[in-house]
Design an enzyme around this catalytic site. Structure first.
Site, mmCIF file in Angstrom:
data_model
loop_
_atom_site.group_PDB
_atom_site.id
_atom_site.type_symbol
_atom_site.label_atom_id
_atom_site.label_comp_id
_atom_site.label_asym_id
_atom_site.label_seq_id
_atom_site.Cartn_x
_atom_site.Cartn_y
_atom_site.Cartn_z
ATOM 1 C CD GLU A 1 -0.260 -4.414 1.608
ATOM 2 O OE1 GLU A 1 0.249 -5.530 1.763
ATOM 3 O OE2 GLU A 1 0.347 -3.332 1.853
ATOM 4 C CG HIS B 1 -2.281 0.644 0.890
ATOM 5 N ND1 HIS B 1 -3.420 0.425 1.627
ATOM 6 C CD2 HIS B 1 -2.650 1.513 -0.088
ATOM 7 C CE1 HIS B 1 -4.414 1.138 1.127
ATOM 8 N NE2 HIS B 1 -3.981 1.802 0.090
ATOM 9 C CG ASP C 1 -4.932 -3.078 2.172
ATOM 10 O OD1 ASP C 1 -5.004 -4.308 1.989
ATOM 11 O OD2 ASP C 1 -4.024 -2.543 2.833
ATOM 12 C CG ASP D 1 -2.637 1.778 5.629
ATOM 13 O OD1 ASP D 1 -2.310 0.928 6.469
ATOM 14 O OD2 ASP D 1 -2.996 1.498 4.472
ATOM 15 C CG HIS E 1 -4.118 -2.526 8.741
ATOM 16 N ND1 HIS E 1 -4.287 -3.380 7.661
ATOM 17 C CD2 HIS E 1 -3.757 -3.303 9.785
ATOM 18 C CE1 HIS E 1 -4.023 -4.624 8.044
ATOM 19 N NE2 HIS E 1 -3.697 -4.605 9.330
ATOM 20 C CG ASP F 1 -5.439 -5.467 4.758
ATOM 21 O OD1 ASP F 1 -6.301 -4.582 4.879
ATOM 22 O OD2 ASP F 1 -4.227 -5.241 4.953
#
Length: 303
Positions: free
Chosen positions: A275, A99, A230, A130, A128, A232
């Site tokens: 990711e 990322h 992302d 980030d 997250h 995830d």
């Protein structure tokens, strides 16, 4: 919506802890991303890979921002790539890669609108926040820092990609799907004023309302919206092939609804897909799930 989509492979793993995300663009190609988008009526141009140094060619990194200098050089290059793509009036998909690449891609998209005295909104789909800096990060991995850098928080070399700080306004920034935020990072998020829809808010409000509010925030006074996706952000049961999986995430149907509502808005101008780690995947099922979601984002409907 534009009729042409450009694919840009960005095999970058400099910002991540585990190896493998550099193979993400290849996994998406193998799973048939180009064919899937052509099947719903788009012209798709694959611009191949952007040249990024491999960690295998570099000395082992340590410190509070690993491979920072190399990431800055890569992101400056990506800024040019992204701005050029926007100039061509296409929708660029930046296939990562970790990322940290978003510092470059979004800087380029933002530069395009900035030159026209227009504003960009950003939706950050992620488990997250980030928003770490080298001072707050427990790992020193730069893929945990890109949103902060894009808002002008962090090392000046990273924050000033493209020659200016604050690539978009805090009031036009929203994070969707957060459920794993570092202790010191929480203070940075709170101080910044960035709106975060954690999994708690998604459970309470429902994905339709969260998406509606996200579009309202990112779209207020802006010309278009960049989606930084992302993988995830999805639950590991849907997307096991990511670098930093976190249980309790967005399920497949919720993610489809999110993408469908973004498509209905007509506001998405560009996106990162980051990711994806095929080394940790099961028969490329994560890439295949992502392709279904991207079809929804680009307008595939049930009827």
């Amino acid at each position: 919506m534009h009729e042409t989509i450009e694919l840009h492979g960005i095999p970058m793993d400099l910002g991540a802890n585990l190896r493998g995300v550099d193979m993400g663009p290849t996994a998406l190609r193998i799973a048939g991303l180009e064919r899937a988008l052509e099947a719903i009526g788009y012209t798709v141009i694959d611009r191949d890979e952007v040249s990024i140094p491999s960690r295998a060619q570099l000395p082992r990194a340590g410190g509070s921002a690993k491979y920072l200098d190399e990431i800055v050089v890569a992101c400056e290059r990506l800024c040019v790539v992204a701005q050029d793509a926007m100039e061509r009036k296409v929708i660029p998909i930046f296939m990562g890669g970790d990322h940290s690449l978003a510092v470059g891609t979004i800087s380029g998209v933002s530069s395009y609108f900035r030159e026209r005295k227009e504003k960009l909104g950003v939706i950050w789909f992620d488990a997250h926040a980030d928003m770490n800096t080298p001072d707050s990060s427990p790992s020193g991995n730069v893929h945990g820092m890109p949103l902060a850098a894009l808002l002008g928080i962090g090392p000046s070399t990273l924050c000033e990609i493209g020659g200016f700080r604050e690539k978009f306004a805090v009031e036009n920034t929203v994070v969707v799907g957060a459920r794993d935020v570092d202790e010191n990072e929480r203070k940075l998020v709170a101080k910044s004023g960035v709106k975060v829809f954690s999994m708690k808010e998604i459970d309470q409000l429902g994905m339709a309302e969260v998406t509606r509010r996200s579009l309202e925030i990112a779209g207020k006074g802006t010309s278009r919206i960049h989606l930084s996706f992302d993988i995830d952000g999805l639950d590991p049961s849907v997307a096991p092939g990511v670098g930093t999986p976190v249980r309790g995430g967005i399920n497949f149907r919720e993610a489809h609804l999110f993408m469908e509502l973004l498509a209905d808005s007509g506001k998405i101008c560009s996106l990162d897909v980051v990711e994806l780690n095929p080394v940790r995947d099961d028969k490329n099922c994560t890439a295949e799930a992502v392709i279904h979601l991207l079809q929804s984002l680009f307008g595939r409907s049930i009827l």
